[in-house]
Design a protein around this motif. Structure first.
Motif, PDB file in Angstrom:
ATOM      1  N   GLY A 253       0.636  -1.049   0.239  1.00 14.36           N
ATOM      2  CA  GLY A 253      -0.231   0.324  -0.092  1.00 14.36           C
ATOM      3  C   GLY A 253       0.833   1.311  -0.337  1.00 14.36           C
ATOM      4  N   PHE A 254       1.741   1.699   0.795  1.00 14.87           N
ATOM      5  CA  PHE A 254       2.557   2.692   0.778  1.00 14.87           C
ATOM      6  C   PHE A 254       3.765   2.518  -0.519  1.00 14.87           C
ATOM      7  N   ALA A 255       4.031   1.599  -1.242  1.00 14.38           N
ATOM      8  CA  ALA A 255       4.595   1.519  -2.332  1.00 14.38           C
ATOM      9  C   ALA A 255       4.041   2.026  -3.180  1.00 14.38           C
ATOM     10  N   VAL A 256       2.265   1.968  -3.697  1.00 17.51           N
ATOM     11  CA  VAL A 256       1.633   2.233  -4.319  1.00 17.51           C
ATOM     12  C   VAL A 256       1.865   4.060  -3.903  1.00 17.51           C
ATOM     13  N   LEU A 257       0.950   4.737  -2.800  1.00 22.59           N
ATOM     14  CA  LEU A 257       0.973   5.529  -2.185  1.00 22.59           C
ATOM     15  C   LEU A 257       2.686   6.619  -2.446  1.00 22.59           C
ATOM     16  N   SER A 258       3.707   6.215  -2.638  1.00 24.44           N
ATOM     17  CA  SER A 258       4.637   6.939  -2.338  1.00 24.44           C
ATOM     18  C   SER A 258       4.943   7.077  -4.099  1.00 24.44           C
ATOM     19  N   ALA A 259       4.138   5.938  -5.321  1.00 19.20           N
ATOM     20  CA  ALA A 259       4.878   6.153  -6.856  1.00 19.20           C
ATOM     21  C   ALA A 259       3.856   6.836  -7.193  1.00 19.20           C
ATOM     22  N   ILE A 260       2.408   7.394  -6.789  1.00 16.38           N
ATOM     23  CA  ILE A 260       1.891   8.431  -6.691  1.00 16.38           C
ATOM     24  C   ILE A 260       1.632   9.816  -6.314  1.00 16.38           C
ATOM     25  N   LEU A 261       2.496   9.768  -5.356  1.00 20.53           N
ATOM     26  CA  LEU A 261       2.577  11.150  -4.193  1.00 20.53           C
ATOM     27  C   LEU A 261       4.229  11.896  -4.941  1.00 20.53           C
ATOM     28  N   LEU A 262       4.685  10.854  -4.414  1.00 28.39           N
ATOM     29  CA  LEU A 262       6.596  11.471  -4.760  1.00 28.39           C
ATOM     30  C   LEU A 262       6.864  12.260  -6.202  1.00 28.39           C
ATOM     31  N   PRO A 263       6.063  12.535  -7.121  1.00 24.17           N
ATOM     32  CA  PRO A 263       6.099  12.865  -8.095  1.00 24.17           C
ATOM     33  C   PRO A 263       5.434  14.537  -7.639  1.00 24.17           C
ATOM     34  N   PHE A 264       4.792  14.724  -7.031  1.00 25.65           N
ATOM     35  CA  PHE A 264       4.383  15.930  -6.109  1.00 25.65           C
ATOM     36  C   PHE A 264       5.612  16.389  -5.255  1.00 25.65           C
ATOM     37  N   GLY A 265       6.471  15.718  -4.732  1.00 23.80           N
ATOM     38  CA  GLY A 265       7.485  16.587  -3.777  1.00 23.80           C
ATOM     39  C   GLY A 265       8.850  17.655  -5.228  1.00 23.80           C
ATOM     40  N   SER A 266       8.773  17.385  -6.349  1.00 23.22           N
ATOM     41  CA  SER A 266       9.983  18.001  -6.880  1.00 23.22           C
ATOM     42  C   SER A 266       9.348  19.423  -7.055  1.00 23.22           C
ATOM     43  N   LEU A 267       7.730  19.086  -7.205  1.00 21.89           N
ATOM     44  CA  LEU A 267       6.919  20.694  -7.297  1.00 21.89           C
ATOM     45  C   LEU A 267       5.810  21.895  -5.909  1.00 21.89           C
ATOM     46  N   ALA A 268       7.109  20.752  -4.792  1.00 23.75           N
ATOM     47  CA  ALA A 268       6.568  21.921  -3.825  1.00 23.75           C
ATOM     48  C   ALA A 268       6.687  22.936  -3.192  1.00 23.75           C
ATOM     49  N   GLY A 269       8.149  23.355  -4.629  1.00 19.65           N
ATOM     50  CA  GLY A 269       8.595  24.569  -4.264  1.00 19.65           C
ATOM     51  C   GLY A 269       8.593  25.618  -5.207  1.00 19.65           C
ATOM     52  N   ILE A 270       8.065  25.078  -6.517  1.00 24.17           N
ATOM     53  CA  ILE A 270       7.284  25.986  -7.427  1.00 24.17           C
ATOM     54  C   ILE A 270       5.682  25.924  -7.323  1.00 24.17           C
ATOM     55  N   HIS A 271       5.284  24.634  -6.861  1.00 21.88           N
ATOM     56  CA  HIS A 271       3.951  25.343  -6.586  1.00 21.88           C
ATOM     57  C   HIS A 271       3.358  25.118  -5.000  1.00 21.88           C
ATOM     58  N   PRO A 272       3.600  25.649  -4.441  1.00 23.05           N
ATOM     59  CA  PRO A 272       3.408  25.358  -3.323  1.00 23.05           C
ATOM     60  C   PRO A 272       1.755  25.836  -2.875  1.00 23.05           C
ATOM     61  N   ASP A 273       0.944  26.254  -3.529  1.00 23.20           N
ATOM     62  CA  ASP A 273       0.044  26.353  -3.053  1.00 23.20           C
ATOM     63  C   ASP A 273      -1.701  25.415  -4.003  1.00 23.20           C
ATOM     64  N   LYS A 274      -0.979  24.390  -4.925  1.00 25.34           N
ATOM     65  CA  LYS A 274      -1.669  23.202  -5.370  1.00 25.34           C
ATOM     66  C   LYS A 274      -0.779  22.430  -4.927  1.00 25.34           C
ATOM     67  N   VAL A 275      -0.052  21.688  -4.392  1.00 21.11           N
ATOM     68  CA  VAL A 275       0.820  21.090  -3.758  1.00 21.11           C
ATOM     69  C   VAL A 275       0.363  21.388  -2.476  1.00 21.11           C
ATOM     70  N   GLY A 276      -0.165  21.933  -1.618  1.00 23.06           N
ATOM     71  CA  GLY A 276      -0.190  22.094   0.017  1.00 23.06           C
ATOM     72  C   GLY A 276      -2.200  21.650  -0.495  1.00 23.06           C
ATOM     73  N   ALA A 277      -2.666  21.354  -1.274  1.00 24.37           N
ATOM     74  CA  ALA A 277      -4.223  20.733  -1.438  1.00 24.37           C
ATOM     75  C   ALA A 277      -4.157  19.091  -1.515  1.00 24.37           C
ATOM     76  N   ILE A 278      -3.288  19.174  -1.654  1.00 25.21           N
ATOM     77  CA  ILE A 278      -2.638  17.838  -1.413  1.00 25.21           C
ATOM     78  C   ILE A 278      -2.354  16.592  -0.246  1.00 25.21           C
ATOM     79  N   VAL A 279      -1.395  17.976   0.293  1.00 23.58           N
ATOM     80  CA  VAL A 279      -0.859  18.095   1.421  1.00 23.58           C
ATOM     81  C   VAL A 279      -1.314  17.804   2.286  1.00 23.58           C
ATOM     82  N   THR A 280      -2.620  18.882   2.322  1.00 17.68           N
ATOM     83  CA  THR A 280      -3.449  19.119   3.579  1.00 17.68           C
ATOM     84  C   THR A 280      -4.646  17.400   3.625  1.00 17.68           C
ATOM     85  N   ALA A 281      -4.796  17.510   2.393  1.00 17.31           N
ATOM     86  CA  ALA A 281      -5.627  15.876   2.351  1.00 17.31           C
ATOM     87  C   ALA A 281      -5.159  14.895   3.336  1.00 17.31           C
ATOM     88  N   ILE A 282      -3.626  14.912   2.659  1.00 19.08           N
ATOM     89  CA  ILE A 282      -2.976  13.934   3.535  1.00 19.08           C
ATOM     90  C   ILE A 282      -3.054  13.954   4.177  1.00 19.08           C
TER      91      ILE A 282
END
Length: 484
Positions: A253-282
């Motif tokens: 389960g966490f392997a799948v979760l990592s595969a889905i969410l890790l691509p957002f990691g490199s964009l955290a500094g570029i689009h903090p508002d949009k990635v922030g919505a994902i983080v809030t849901a998490i």
């Protein structure tokens, strides 16, 4: 949307350990059919050796798959557990003293393990889904494997029904993802393109797709709101299968979760508002998971059911790591926690299996008086449950400490997440109460008439001792996996 990334390219050599595990599973099935004079218990040892070898391959630079390593190691330990649990398996499958039909479980465990290892290598949604279904289909059969046990049959049916719902959500999510991106790949470039797309409809469809995919991952990880199956399935399934679902399946389960969410990691500094919505849901999922798992465990009297709710609470602490989605060491933190959880949980299930085999019960009360009748064994069990609770100088304490540390670091970028901290504190505190219910039975309750000292099998003694030593040693060695 036009996209050059349609699907990933895989090679046969990339999945050599997985094919080896499947080949070993087939060999065991054929040997069981054509060489019936081989003792059925022997297949558990052979399969365990194969899983251990695969675990070593997963650590090599060529594969470097921490989730695969965890799955192989957990499978090997579960196979050893099934060796000691053979008497109960015979009584629950073919009848007392009948071993026919007990060896297929070894092959199913190897096939499920191969699915998890391949899942950890997946780079697109199709591969993720296919590998996840291999694990899930094998788990359906294993959960209901004890055909003479009504609880096992019920567990298999419940897992099948709720698993079908999870599968449907993932398929729907994959369809939405392809419809909005034109690709099944999970890459930062593709996500960046969607996040900056001026078409609101595409962004909405993209978020819907990600949400549905995450629900499928939450089912395997045992996180809210997809955790409802865990207590009943853990309690009703054969104890080796419950241990597999608690550790190896959770790693999937966490392997799948990592595969889905890790691509957002490199964009955290570029689009903090949009990635922030994902983080809030998490963060919301983490809070709900912590609350449901830990508070529900308080009133449990069945040891396997308690570990079921415990696994939900532990999943909440792991999900907290994903609130710091931009951390370069995110996978290391998740791996660290899963290894700590593996050592303590497998030891706990070995203890439950031993008590079930000799005292005929999986209730917490069946542990009564072990501190007096089996003091050394009771100490080893104490180390396992203390680690699950997060007692200092155990590996479980370090794992929970890292969860708090990563969350505090995440609040530097998402200050609005501070509301999650009380949920983490409550989860960590409540755990001390319900885990120590087992210790109270061992040390405070007196043995009843007829409670003779338990005969500890050699494999059980070796695993309990090894896990206890690893828990204490790694608990005093910070940064075992996480780079300094």
């Amino acid at each position: 949307m036009n996209n050059d990334y349609i699907s990933a390219v895989y090679t046969w050599g990339q999945f050599a350990p997985e094919f080896s595990l499947v080949a070993l599973a087939v060999i065991i099935l054929l040997a069981d059919c054509f060489v019936p004079q081989i003792p059925k218990r022997a297949y558990s040892i052979v399969a365990a050796v194969g899983a251990i070898i695969a675990a070593f391959f997963m650590l090599t630079p060529e594969y470097n798959s921490p989730f695969g390593m965890i799955a192989c190691l957990a499978t090997a330990l579960v196979l050893l557990l099934s060796f000691d649990y053979h008497k109960v398996s015979c009584a629950s499958i073919g009848g007392e003293g009948v071993s026919e039909g007990t060896s297929e479980l070894n092959s199913l465990l190897l096939i499920a393990c191969a699915g998890i290892c391949a899942l950890a290598e997946a780079r697109d949604i199709i591969m993720l889904f296919v590998c996840l279904e291999v694990v899930t289909l094998a788990s359906y059969v294993m959960a209901g494997y004890f055909r003479r046990n009504q609880g096992s049959i019920e567990a298999g049916v419940k897992y099948l029904v709720l698993g079908a719902l999870s599968t449907g959500l993932m398929v729907f999510g994959a369809a939405w993802y392809y419809g909005t991106t034109g690709s099944f790949m999970l890459t930062p470039e593709l996500i960046h393109c969607l996040l900056t797309c001026p078409m609101v409809e595409l962004q909405t469809g993209f978020y819907l797709a990600v949400g549905l995919l995450l629900l499928g991952a939450f089912f395997k990880a045992g996180a809210a709101p997809m955790q409802i199956w865990i207590p009943d399935v853990y309690q009703g399934s054969p104890t080796p299968v419950s241990a597999f679902l608690a550790v190896a399946s959770k790693a999937a389960g966490f392997a799948v979760l990592s595969a889905i969410l890790l691509p957002f990691g490199s964009l955290a500094g570029i689009h903090p508002d949009k990635v922030g919505a994902i983080v809030t849901a998490i963060a919301i999922v983490a809070a709900a998971t912590l609350l449901i798992g830990n508070l529900s465990a308080i009133c449990q009297s069945n040891a396997k059911r308690l570990l079921g709710y415990s696994s939900i609470g532990q999943a909440g602490f792991i999900i907290v790591f994903f609130t710091n989605i931009g951390s370069e060491y995110l996978l290391n933190y998740v791996t660290e926690y899963l290894v700590a959880y593996l050592l303590a949980t497998v030891a706990a299930f070995f203890a439950i299996a031993m008590v079930r085999t000799q005292r005929g019960s999986e209730e917490i009360s069946a542990f009564r008086g072990l501190g007096k009748t089996n003091p050394r064994t009771a100490f080893l069990i104490t180390v396992a449950f203390a680690s699950l609770a997060g007692v200092p100088l155990t590996y479980g304490f370090l794992a929970k400490y890292y969860s708090f540390e990563v969350f505090i670091e995440a609040m530097q970028y998402q200050s609005g997440l501070i509301w999650l901290l009380p949920f983490m504190i409550v989860g960590a505190t409540v755990g001390f109460y319900y885990y120590f219910k087992v210790l109270r039975e061992m040390y405070w309750e007196k043995p009843q008439e007829g409670d003779s000292p338990l005969q500890v099998p050699v494999i059980t003694a070796a695993v309990l001792t090894g896990c206890a030593i690893a828990i204490i040693w790694m608990g005093t060695q910070p940064l075992v996996i996480i780079p300094s």
